[in-house]
Design an enzyme around this catalytic site. Structure first.
Site, PDB file in Angstrom:
ATOM      1  N   GLU A  69       7.525   1.980  27.024  1.00  0.00           N
ATOM      2  CA  GLU A  69       7.235   0.549  27.131  1.00  0.00           C
ATOM      3  C   GLU A  69       6.138   0.395  28.172  1.00  0.00           C
ATOM      4  O   GLU A  69       6.391   0.467  29.370  1.00  0.00           O
ATOM      5  CB  GLU A  69       8.491  -0.227  27.531  1.00  0.00           C
ATOM      6  N   CYS A 114       4.816  -7.451  32.351  1.00  0.00           N
ATOM      7  CA  CYS A 114       4.030  -6.619  31.423  1.00  0.00           C
ATOM      8  C   CYS A 114       3.501  -7.402  30.239  1.00  0.00           C
ATOM      9  O   CYS A 114       2.502  -7.009  29.632  1.00  0.00           O
ATOM     10  CB  CYS A 114       4.853  -5.418  30.955  1.00  0.00           C
TER      11      CYS A 114
END
Length: 470
Positions: free
Chosen positions: A218, A252
């Site tokens: 990720e 993010c």
């Protein structure tokens, strides 16, 4: 991180061996998995306020409510979803065999892998540690967690929390810096999930390669907002502001740059200024809900983007307040019309700075997005369904929120993951459960089957061969 509390690198393999031996001796059944998840939920729920204060101490200052939402609510919500669906996900799934193989039957069985490693980042240090951990537990695995050294108090909090919930041979926590992290990534896990930067993700992938360890990566990247001409600027500004300045942009999937029709750029700048004033006012140094930059290294990196923009003669627009390096306070700031050569357009920002670039046509904006590596998130704003479908058809991203930002990540039924430079694989919900399981195909052969006839000399079964190859 207090190095006196670091886990020695030499202790990592023995810990993994202990976790694996315990798993092999007693693979978790439904009752154990459910019980583990219930205890984890209860333990975290009791500590939500302490959790928020601990994270705030690591950041210097962080909005307590943002921690309760993003690290508390999000984690509890995911555990609730796992508990609701666990029994059904664990059941064998029927699979068709096709008429050529009748009367055999087939199924897919989700079986645990063994020991799952989780390397968690600092920006949401509880959410991004416990959601993968809970998912791995739901899938019947044991877990070895490496939390971030950049939030040492929260890492210690996690170790204490998990020690209360799980036996030491079911869940273990390794503390330490880059050296411990590198050794951790090189362990022969049955699956490894890493959340962090693309640059470190490449190193994790290289470390895992000798063991062919399956990975979920990720990562991040530059997630664009594409504001179309038909969408109201004020409403877009409100939703962009939420996505960008939640956790001071240290997310993010935060909007990393905005593409706006040329004629609406100045209106968007003005609307964003009004949003910031309404949310925070000018008293940034005292505002409870505006988070600080996590450490001096990150602050210096972000300030470097602004210095580079100023040196290039770009317009740098501070929307309210002023910077204070002593407390790592960096206010919401826009950079107008940066070129691709500007540093702020080359790296993921991960902070409260927002480049805004104008475009002439929608296809120009799409070409700008497609010229870059595929983003972790894409945020198209339009009230025209055909326009949205055109954008979705023309681009590839890890996930999309249409006419909003961030919230696709909070929907428990949606997978979360990147593509290309923004990640590999996905988790959340059944996608995560399946990623941390072996989906074992099983064929159950019947007592009598045509397959028994398929053997030399094939001339005896020519009629059958002619039938199945037609």
């Amino acid at each position: 991180m207090d190095t006196r509390t670091d886990t020695p690198s030499t202790a990592l393999q023995p810990t993994l061996d202990r976790l694996r031996a315990a798993w092999q001796a007693r693979k978790p059944d439904y009752a154990q998995r459910r019980g583990d998840l219930l205890r984890l939920r209860a333990a975290l729920k009791r500590r939500l306020d302490a959790m928020a204060r601990t994270i705030a101490d690591d950041f210097g200052h962080r909005s307590l409510d943002e921690s309760r939402i993003a690290d508390g609510m999000a984690t509890l919500n995911e555990i609730d979803h796992l508990l609701k669906h666990l029994r059904r996900w664990m059941k064998p799934r029927r699979a068709a065999v096709g008429w050529r193989f009748w009367p055999a039957r087939a199924q897919v069985r989700p079986v645990p892998l063994g020991v799952v490693g989780v390397i968690a980042p600092w920006n949401y240090p509880v959410n991004l540690a416990l959601i993968p951990l809970a998912t791995a537990i739901a899938a019947g695995n044991h877990v070895f967690l490496k939390p971030s050294e950049h939030t040492p108090r929260t890492s210690a909090f996690l170790r204490e929390l998990l020690a209360e919930v799980f036996p030491a041979d079911r869940v273990a926590v390794a503390l330490g810096g880059a050296e411990v992290g590198a050794a951790f990534a090189a362990l022969p896990f049955d699956h490894l999930l890493f959340t962090g930067s693309t640059a470190v993700g490449r190193k994790v992938m290289a470390a895992a390669a000798p063991h062919l360890t399956p990975l979920t990566l990720e990562l991040g990247g530059k997630s664009p907002v594409l504001l179309c001409d038909d969408y109201p600027v004020e409403k877009a500004a409100a939703r962009i502001a939420t996505g960008k300045w939640f956790n001071c942009g240290q997310t993010c999937i935060a909007p990393d740059y905005v593409l706006v029709p040329a004629g609406k750029r100045d209106a968007l700048v003005a609307a964003l200024r009004r949003e910031v004033q309404a949310r925070y006012g000018d008293a940034f140094d005292n505002h409870a809900d505006y988070t600080r930059i996590v450490n001096e290294g990150q602050y210096a990196r972000l300030q470097g983007y602004l210095d580079d923009a100023s040196q290039r003669g770009l317009a740098v627009v501070t929307l309210a307040g002023h910077a204070d390096p002593a407390q790592r306070l960096l206010p919401p700031t826009l950079v107008l019309e940066p070129g691709d050569d500007a540093r702020i357009m080359q790296d993921e920002i991960f902070g409260p700075l927002l480049p805004i670039r104008s475009y002439a046509t929608l296809d120009d904006a799409i070409a700008c997005i497609n010229a870059r590596e595929r983003p972790l998130a894409l945020y198209p704003f339009s009230r025209e369904r055909a326009t949205i479908e055109h954008i979705l058809h023309a681009t590839v991203a890890g996930g999309v929120s249409v006419n909003d930002t961030l919230f696709h990540n909070a929907i428990t039924s949606l997978p979360f993951g990147g593509v290309g430079a923004s990640g590999m694989g996905a988790y959340h919900s059944q996608t995560g459960f399946d990623a941390m399981s072996k989906l074992l195909p099983v064929l159950w052969q019947a007592r009598n089957t045509g397959g028994d006839l398929l053997k030399p000399p094939y001339s005896k079964a020519k009629w059958l061969i002619d039938l199945i190859v037609r």
